[in-house]
Motif scaffolding. Structure first.
Motif: not given
Length: 393
Positions: A117, A119, A137
């Motif tokens: 992921e 960002d 994570h």
């Protein structure tokens, strides 16, 4: 939990990369599924032991002879002069490498890679924790994908990572006696026979008190277990107790690209670095892990994602000529029994034996004997064109 790099896969490639990075002070996470044992003959050359500080205590056997067996049962025994081939059992060797990486400072996690992921320039690796089943994570700058031939990291992140060609390898670890039938505990047998493998080979490799018997093929529908049973019967090992049965894909060639131009680089089977013809992978996996670690170090220092390309460039500069020569040999000899018969005949040649094992032990094409290379080239052409008949032993 924030890291400089997360390594996915704790086999020889991933564990080596994690250890190398931890030893130079990088914050490293090593994610591995645990409990999976790759089918592998387990042969390692002296150069691996020297380059990666592997001591004799990790060996389950030392091999001093290789026997090449043709489709008609003719064979040639090749002595390993001035050295030996070390044998390891992956059920013990891989955990040893992971423990060594942890001792160097890598943080161990057990679970399954799910996705990356991103960002605002930050990357998080998401995995499913084996014990809790929860998603977790790991914040990281870079990821090394060393999670095998059908790498989830490669398929998700690297162009062409979903198209790597492979063969399926299968072997059985058996409780082997000191010597029985055609089996010798100091000799590796390599069987070139279309009934055992229509496009690769079978093997009987001693592991000390146990033995690895197996084969590989890329032909759909071929019965790997039946072929392995035939191997055991031929070797006189059919009645030995079976301890483990394992199967997995083995890649056929290096991928054209090992990174995603951003934050991921591949190593080991995920990058396709298994030697053609021989299927040897442990040394090349560990070397691939090392150059992946070097590429990540360079990228961390410079902030340039293009430095990840150093992994493939360094590996291919060192080993592309060996891979090309081995691929040419496989393409020439592995597809019909008539060619396999000729290949085993060619192995009777002393020049072939010496140069082959010097290249295996040192992981380089030997250039100091130009006349021997010339003679081998002439003999190779003679065998491929049928100018000579296969030798009888």
């Amino acid at each position: 939990m924030s890291y400089d790099v997360v390594v996915v896969g704790g086999g020889p490639a991933g564990a080596t990369a994690a250890e190398d990075l931890a030893r130079v002070g990088k914050r490293v996470a090593l994610l591995d599924r645990e409990g999976r044992i790759k089918p592998c003959g387990g042969a390692i050359p002296p150069r691996l032991m020297k380059d990666f500080d592997i001591r004799d205590a990790q060996l389950v056997a030392k091999i001093d002879t290789a026997r090449m067996i043709s489709p008609t049962g003719r064979y040639v025994d090749i002595p390993i002069e001035n050295g030996f081939v070390g044998m390891v059992d992956r059920k013990d060797f891989d955990p040893f490498l992971r423990a060594r990486a942890e001792k160097a400072g890598a943080h161990r996690f057990t679970g399954t890679f799910l996705r990356l992921e991103r960002d605002e320039g930050r990357t998080a690796l998401v995995f499913r924790d084996k014990q809790s089943g929860e998603e977790k994570h790991l914040q990281t700058q870079y990821v090394i994908g060393a999670d095998g031939a059908r790498s989830d990291v490669a398929r998700a992140e690297v162009p062409g990572g979903d198209k790597i060609p492979y063969v399926i390898a299968y072997h059985e670890i058996i409780d082997a006696p000191e010597a029985v039938g055609n089996y010798a505990p100091n000799r590796c047998d390599v069987i070139y026979d279309g009934r055992i493998s229509p496009d690769f080979y079978g093997w009987v490799f001693p592991h000390g008190k146990t033995c690895s018997v197996g084969m590989g093929t890329g032909v759909d529908g071929f019965d790997l277990k039946e072929a392995t049973a035939e191997l055991r019967q031929r070797a006189g090992l059919a009645q030995c107790e079976t301890l483990r049965k394992e199967g997995a894909p083995i890649p056929l060639r290096p991928l054209d690209k090992w990174d995603n131009d951003r934050d991921v680089v591949l190593a080991g089977d995920a990058a396709g670095v298994v030697a053609p013809s021989s299927g040897e992978g442990i040394y090349y996996a560990m070397y691939g892990g090392r150059v992946a670690a070097q590429a990540v170090q360079a990228a961390l220092a410079s902030g340039r994602a293009q430095d990840l390309q150093l992994a493939r460039r360094t590996f291919m500069k060192e080993h592309k000529n060996v891979f090309r020569a081995l691929q040419a040999m496989q393409d020439s000899y592995y597809h019909t029994d008539e060619r396999r018969e000729r290949f085993v005949s060619l192995c009777h040649d002393v020049d072939v034996q010496r140069l082959t094992f010097e290249a295996y032990m040192n992981k380089k094409l030997v250039r100091k004997r130009p006349l021997a290379h010339l003679r081998i080239g002439i003999k190779n052409i003679a065998h491929l064109t049928g100018l000579v008949s296969p030798l009888r032993t």
